[in-house]
Enzyme design. Structure first.
Site, PDB file in Angstrom:
ATOM      1  CD  GLU A   1      22.466  47.595  68.435  1.00 20.85           C
ATOM      2  OE1 GLU A   1      22.507  48.232  69.876  1.00 20.85           O
ATOM      3  OE2 GLU A   1      22.385  47.336  67.516  1.00 20.85           O
TER       4      GLU A   1
ATOM      5  CE  LYS B   1      20.089  51.022  71.207  1.00 23.64           C
ATOM      6  NZ  LYS B   1      20.008  49.913  70.677  1.00 23.64           N
TER       7      LYS B   1
ATOM      8  CB  CYS C   1      20.909  50.082  66.076  1.00 28.70           C
ATOM      9  SG  CYS C   1      19.279  48.895  65.848  1.00 28.70           S
TER      10      CYS C   1
END
Length: 262
Positions: A41, A111, A145
């Site tokens: 990430e 995200k 994540c």
């Protein structure tokens, strides 16, 4: 499917150095002739510089697309190019990009779940869609994540039919046990391979855990890293998925009419 996970130690707020290092590691990983190479990430800036973030970020993914389209085509490899801090339409996103062997960008994902304890939601715009794509004919999904803590997001992807879930992250050492347990659980409950690529080293004041790994649909560890920068190359035997899903068919036995998650 043979995959190489690049557990990268990036320099905080130093995109030029990080792009050069990422390309160096991609070329190194390609020597093992994997089908897919992955990055973690926000490897372009680390997670995440609050000063001058927009100036440090990529612009509509232009640099990522130029760099990794070229590398994927040249090296004849699929690249899950992690995610980068990315400015689009005047807003900053945490965006992942995926390239096939021809260098075509086959997927982009912003995200969805921003990590509010670190203030990510104050600097980044949340994504509004899931992503599913194919690499060499294999159906895949991707999350970033903190997304891994939200099983309803992942099940939304997996009911569409995927064999591999890629997770890219900058997960801290403080919660390493969560990183390992959550990825293993997502593999088991969704009966798919999970290839989770974390960063290592220190980003700002945060020490990242490393421990990138591949889990099979039984939750077994196929291959794993330690805490330091390395490239993990391992094979995922996708042939085992059919047997697992036929012997314990959780997708057939779901009762979605009873689920209320709003």
């Amino acid at each position: 499917m043979k995959v190489s996970l690049i557990q990268m130690d990036m320099k905080f707020a130093s995109p030029d150095e990080n792009f050069a290092h990422a390309e160096e590691l991609i070329r190194q990983a390609a020597q093992s002739h994997p089908d897919v190479i992955t990055l973690p990430e926000t490897w372009n800036v680390g997670f995440f510089p609050k000063e001058n973030l927009a100036e440090l970020s990529d612009k509509d993914g232009a640099r990522v697309k130029e760099t990794f389209s070229r590398l994927a085509s040249e090296l004849n490899v699929n690249i899950v190019a992690g995610s980068v801090s990315n400015v689009r339409d005047g807003k900053i996103y945490n965006t992942a990009f995926v390239f096939d062997r021809k260098g075509t960008c086959v997927a982009e994902y912003d995200k969805t779940h921003l990590f509010s304890p670190s203030g990510e939601h104050e600097y980044f715009q949340s994504g509004d869609h899931t992503v599913r794509f194919e690499l060499d004919g294999v159906p895949c999904g991707l999350i970033i994540c903190y997304d891994v803590r939200f099983p309803e997001l992942i099940r939304t992807i997996t009911v569409q039919g995927i064999d591999v879930l890629f997770v890219v992250a900058q997960w801290p050492s403080l919660r390493r046990f969560h990183w390992q347990a959550l990825n293993q659980a997502r593999a088991i409950e969704n009966q798919c391979f999970v290839a989770c690529t974390n960063s290592c080293g220190t980003a700002g004041e945060t020490k990242n855990a490393g421990y990138s790994a591949v889990y099979d649909p039984w939750g077994e560890l196929v291959g794993g890293c330690g805490p330091n920068e390395m490239i993990l190359t391992t094979d995922m035997d996708l042939n085992i998925i059919k047997g697992i899903r036929s012997s314990i068919n959780v997708y057939r036995d779901r009762q979605p009419g009873l689920y209320q998650v709003n």
